[in-house]
Design a protein around this motif. Structure first.
Motif, PDB file in Angstrom:
ATOM      1  N   ARG A  61       0.876  -1.172   0.000  1.00 39.94           N
ATOM      2  CA  ARG A  61       0.000   0.000   0.000  1.00 39.94           C
ATOM      3  C   ARG A  61       0.918   1.227   0.000  1.00 39.94           C
ATOM      4  NH1 ARG A  61      -5.270   0.068   2.170  1.00 39.94           N
ATOM      5  NH2 ARG A  61      -5.339  -1.474   0.527  1.00 39.94           N
ATOM      6  N   GLU A  99      -3.914   6.686  -2.398  1.00 44.12           N
ATOM      7  CA  GLU A  99      -3.347   5.414  -1.972  1.00 44.12           C
ATOM      8  C   GLU A  99      -3.695   4.357  -3.009  1.00 44.12           C
ATOM      9  OE1 GLU A  99      -4.467   4.038   1.914  1.00 44.12           O
ATOM     10  OE2 GLU A  99      -3.787   5.896   2.842  1.00 44.12           O
ATOM     11  N   TYR A 151       1.173   5.553  -0.467  1.00 39.35           N
ATOM     12  CA  TYR A 151       0.500   6.848  -0.453  1.00 39.35           C
ATOM     13  C   TYR A 151       1.349   7.841  -1.236  1.00 39.35           C
ATOM     14  CZ  TYR A 151      -0.961  11.416   1.283  1.00 39.35           C
ATOM     15  OH  TYR A 151      -1.369  12.729   1.373  1.00 39.35           O
TER      16      TYR A 151
END
Length: 98
Positions: free
Chosen positions: A22, A67, A24
């Motif tokens: 993940r 994200e 950002y």
């Protein structure tokens, strides 16, 4: 049993595996240019690479960026795609494995 050679590069810039992280991207957004740049790039990469699946619903808007779950090697390529559209990137944060 795990392979020590693979474990030693997992989660590093040398990680060429399919593990998703993940990530950002904090960006200067105007008129959805950043969103469109990320989406266009990742849709193209998904069509080129059957191991990576992406559609626009997988990009999550946040107050100052986006994200998305990516393999390690696509992170700098997304930054490059943003730069090509003259989008300011203020930070990139890997939030963890998925």
């Amino acid at each position: 049993m795990t392979d020590p050679a693979v474990d030693s590069v997992h989660g590093t810039p040398r990680d060429y595996g399919d593990t998703l992280y993940r990530v950002y991207f904090e960006v200067g957004e105007s008129e959805n240019i950043a969103r469109d740049a990320i989406t266009t790039f990742l849709v193209q990469r998904a069509s080129d690479n059957p191991a990576f699946d992406f559609d626009a619903s997988l990009l999550h808007a946040r107050p100052h960026g986006y994200e998305v779950d990516l393999p390690m090697q696509l992170i700098p390529e997304v930054v490059r795609a943003l730069a090509e559209q003259n989008v300011a990137v203020y930070q990139v944060v890997r939030l963890g494995g998925v």
